[in-house]
Design a protein around this motif. Structure first.
Motif, PDB file in Angstrom:
ATOM      1  N   GLN A  17       0.825  -1.208   0.000  1.00 37.11           N
ATOM      2  CA  GLN A  17       0.000   0.000   0.000  1.00 37.11           C
ATOM      3  C   GLN A  17       0.863   1.263   0.000  1.00 37.11           C
ATOM      4  OE1 GLN A  17      -2.419  -0.893   3.433  1.00 37.11           O
ATOM      5  NE2 GLN A  17      -4.077  -1.691   2.157  1.00 37.11           N
ATOM      6  N   GLU A  18       1.945   1.247   0.765  1.00 41.60           N
ATOM      7  CA  GLU A  18       2.862   2.386   0.774  1.00 41.60           C
ATOM      8  C   GLU A  18       3.505   2.557  -0.603  1.00 41.60           C
ATOM      9  OE1 GLU A  18       6.618   4.179   3.325  1.00 41.60           O
ATOM     10  OE2 GLU A  18       5.913   2.151   3.760  1.00 41.60           O
ATOM     11  N   LEU A  19       3.883   1.445  -1.206  1.00 46.09           N
ATOM     12  CA  LEU A  19       4.450   1.475  -2.545  1.00 46.09           C
ATOM     13  C   LEU A  19       3.444   2.051  -3.541  1.00 46.09           C
ATOM     14  CD1 LEU A  19       6.719   0.781  -4.515  1.00 46.09           C
ATOM     15  CD2 LEU A  19       5.874  -1.576  -4.548  1.00 46.09           C
ATOM     16  N   ASP A  20       2.195   1.650  -3.425  1.00 49.64           N
ATOM     17  CA  ASP A  20       1.134   2.197  -4.294  1.00 49.64           C
ATOM     18  C   ASP A  20       1.028   3.713  -4.161  1.00 49.64           C
ATOM     19  OD1 ASP A  20       0.458  -0.287  -5.296  1.00 49.64           O
ATOM     20  OD2 ASP A  20      -1.288  -0.533  -3.990  1.00 49.64           O
ATOM     21  N   GLU A  21       1.109   4.191  -2.926  1.00 52.32           N
ATOM     22  CA  GLU A  21       1.037   5.638  -2.698  1.00 52.32           C
ATOM     23  C   GLU A  21       2.182   6.362  -3.404  1.00 52.32           C
ATOM     24  OE1 GLU A  21       0.611   6.789   1.410  1.00 52.32           O
ATOM     25  OE2 GLU A  21      -0.741   5.092   1.768  1.00 52.32           O
ATOM     26  N   TYR A  22       3.394   5.836  -3.257  1.00 50.60           N
ATOM     27  CA  TYR A  22       4.552   6.441  -3.918  1.00 50.60           C
ATOM     28  C   TYR A  22       4.409   6.394  -5.436  1.00 50.60           C
ATOM     29  CZ  TYR A  22       7.438   7.032   0.277  1.00 50.60           C
ATOM     30  OH  TYR A  22       7.948   7.437   1.483  1.00 50.60           O
ATOM     31  N   LEU A  23       3.923   5.271  -5.954  1.00 52.06           N
ATOM     32  CA  LEU A  23       3.746   5.148  -7.402  1.00 52.06           C
ATOM     33  C   LEU A  23       2.703   6.137  -7.919  1.00 52.06           C
ATOM     34  CD1 LEU A  23       3.932   1.281  -7.746  1.00 52.06           C
ATOM     35  CD2 LEU A  23       5.561   2.936  -8.682  1.00 52.06           C
ATOM     36  N   ASN A  24       1.643   6.348  -7.161  1.00 48.13           N
ATOM     37  CA  ASN A  24       0.625   7.324  -7.560  1.00 48.13           C
ATOM     38  C   ASN A  24       1.192   8.743  -7.567  1.00 48.13           C
ATOM     39  OD1 ASN A  24      -1.392   5.415  -7.955  1.00 48.13           O
ATOM     40  ND2 ASN A  24      -2.091   5.540  -5.839  1.00 48.13           N
ATOM     41  N   ILE A  25       1.952   9.084  -6.560  1.00 46.08           N
ATOM     42  CA  ILE A  25       2.594  10.407  -6.507  1.00 46.08           C
ATOM     43  C   ILE A  25       3.554  10.560  -7.680  1.00 46.08           C
ATOM     44  CG2 ILE A  25       4.204  11.855  -5.192  1.00 46.08           C
ATOM     45  CD1 ILE A  25       2.984  10.531  -2.638  1.00 46.08           C
ATOM     46  N   TYR A  26       4.346   9.522  -7.936  1.00 43.13           N
ATOM     47  CA  TYR A  26       5.307   9.538  -9.044  1.00 43.13           C
ATOM     48  C   TYR A  26       4.585   9.761 -10.373  1.00 43.13           C
ATOM     49  CZ  TYR A  26       9.063   7.774 -12.065  1.00 43.13           C
ATOM     50  OH  TYR A  26      10.031   7.632 -13.033  1.00 43.13           O
ATOM     51  N   HIS A  27       3.505   9.045 -10.567  1.00 49.52           N
ATOM     52  CA  HIS A  27       2.735   9.188 -11.811  1.00 49.52           C
ATOM     53  C   HIS A  27       2.180  10.610 -11.961  1.00 49.52           C
ATOM     54  CE1 HIS A  27       0.182   8.518 -15.143  1.00 49.52           C
ATOM     55  NE2 HIS A  27      -0.901   8.218 -14.484  1.00 49.52           N
ATOM     56  N   ARG A  28       1.634  11.147 -10.880  1.00 50.02           N
ATOM     57  CA  ARG A  28       1.098  12.522 -10.944  1.00 50.02           C
ATOM     58  C   ARG A  28       2.198  13.528 -11.274  1.00 50.02           C
ATOM     59  NH1 ARG A  28      -2.296  10.740  -6.622  1.00 50.02           N
ATOM     60  NH2 ARG A  28      -0.879  11.565  -5.079  1.00 50.02           N
ATOM     61  N   LEU A  29       3.370  13.349 -10.676  1.00 52.14           N
ATOM     62  CA  LEU A  29       4.486  14.261 -10.964  1.00 52.14           C
ATOM     63  C   LEU A  29       4.921  14.157 -12.424  1.00 52.14           C
ATOM     64  CD1 LEU A  29       6.811  14.034  -7.846  1.00 52.14           C
ATOM     65  CD2 LEU A  29       5.577  16.037  -8.656  1.00 52.14           C
ATOM     66  N   LEU A  30       5.005  12.941 -12.938  1.00 51.96           N
ATOM     67  CA  LEU A  30       5.395  12.765 -14.334  1.00 51.96           C
ATOM     68  C   LEU A  30       4.368  13.381 -15.281  1.00 51.96           C
ATOM     69  CD1 LEU A  30       6.884   9.163 -14.581  1.00 51.96           C
ATOM     70  CD2 LEU A  30       8.087  11.346 -14.552  1.00 51.96           C
ATOM     71  N   CYS A  31       3.102  13.221 -14.960  1.00 48.87           N
ATOM     72  CA  CYS A  31       2.048  13.822 -15.790  1.00 48.87           C
ATOM     73  C   CYS A  31       2.140  15.339 -15.756  1.00 48.87           C
ATOM     74  CB  CYS A  31       0.672  13.366 -15.317  1.00 48.87           C
ATOM     75  SG  CYS A  31       0.298  11.659 -15.731  1.00 48.87           S
ATOM     76  N   LYS A  32       2.417  15.877 -14.585  1.00 52.92           N
ATOM     77  CA  LYS A  32       2.545  17.326 -14.441  1.00 52.92           C
ATOM     78  C   LYS A  32       3.717  17.841 -15.258  1.00 52.92           C
ATOM     79  CE  LYS A  32       1.734  18.991 -10.385  1.00 52.92           C
ATOM     80  NZ  LYS A  32       1.857  19.414  -8.972  1.00 52.92           N
ATOM     81  N   VAL A  33       4.844  17.160 -15.186  1.00 53.61           N
ATOM     82  CA  VAL A  33       6.037  17.547 -15.933  1.00 53.61           C
ATOM     83  C   VAL A  33       5.762  17.453 -17.426  1.00 53.61           C
ATOM     84  CG1 VAL A  33       8.402  16.864 -16.493  1.00 53.61           C
ATOM     85  CG2 VAL A  33       7.686  16.986 -14.104  1.00 53.61           C
ATOM     86  N   SER A  34       5.127  16.379 -17.855  1.00 51.03           N
ATOM     87  CA  SER A  34       4.816  16.193 -19.279  1.00 51.03           C
ATOM     88  C   SER A  34       3.868  17.281 -19.764  1.00 51.03           C
ATOM     89  CB  SER A  34       4.203  14.818 -19.517  1.00 51.03           C
ATOM     90  OG  SER A  34       5.129  13.818 -19.234  1.00 51.03           O
ATOM     91  N   TYR A  35       2.871  17.612 -18.959  1.00 53.54           N
ATOM     92  CA  TYR A  35       1.897  18.624 -19.334  1.00 53.54           C
ATOM     93  C   TYR A  35       2.569  19.989 -19.514  1.00 53.54           C
ATOM     94  CZ  TYR A  35      -2.098  21.756 -19.130  1.00 53.54           C
ATOM     95  OH  TYR A  35      -3.016  22.738 -19.404  1.00 53.54           O
ATOM     96  N   HIS A  36       3.499  20.319 -18.640  1.00 49.42           N
ATOM     97  CA  HIS A  36       4.158  21.610 -18.727  1.00 49.42           C
ATOM     98  C   HIS A  36       5.140  21.702 -19.920  1.00 49.42           C
ATOM     99  CE1 HIS A  36       2.550  22.093 -14.672  1.00 49.42           C
ATOM    100  NE2 HIS A  36       2.649  23.374 -14.918  1.00 49.42           N
ATOM    101  N   ARG A  37       5.527  20.561 -20.445  1.00 45.16           N
ATOM    102  CA  ARG A  37       6.427  20.577 -21.602  1.00 45.16           C
ATOM    103  C   ARG A  37       5.681  20.802 -22.903  1.00 45.16           C
ATOM    104  NH1 ARG A  37      10.578  15.620 -20.277  1.00 45.16           N
ATOM    105  NH2 ARG A  37      11.588  16.645 -18.530  1.00 45.16           N
ATOM    106  N   LEU A  38       4.356  20.667 -22.876  1.00 44.88           N
ATOM    107  CA  LEU A  38       3.573  20.859 -24.108  1.00 44.88           C
ATOM    108  C   LEU A  38       3.528  22.300 -24.550  1.00 44.88           C
ATOM    109  CD1 LEU A  38       0.550  18.506 -23.421  1.00 44.88           C
ATOM    110  CD2 LEU A  38       2.490  18.090 -24.893  1.00 44.88           C
TER     111      LEU A  38
END
Length: 57
Positions: A36-57
């Motif tokens: 469950q802790e790993l899932d939380e980190y993976l969700n945060i990681y995914h959100r950060l990557l999406c945010k970074v990708s969105y700002h590069r557009l």
């Protein structure tokens, strides 16, 4: 927490979970808590990557 720090934390938790899973059942409360802790980190990681990708557009 930076993306790099998250990657390190994710890898560390994966390693811990795999090692503990060798000697315990996958339904063990400790394994579930780590997962469950790993899932939380993976969700945060995914959100950060999406945010970074969105700002590069």
């Amino acid at each position: 927490m930076s993306i790099s720090e998250l990657e390190q934390a994710i890898e560390k938790l994966r390693e811990i979970m795999y090692l503990k899973a060798e000697s315990k059942r996958l339904i063990d409360p400790e394994i579930i808590a780590i997962s469950q802790e790993l899932d939380e980190y993976l969700n945060i990681y995914h959100r950060l990557l999406c945010k970074v990708s969105y700002h590069r557009l």
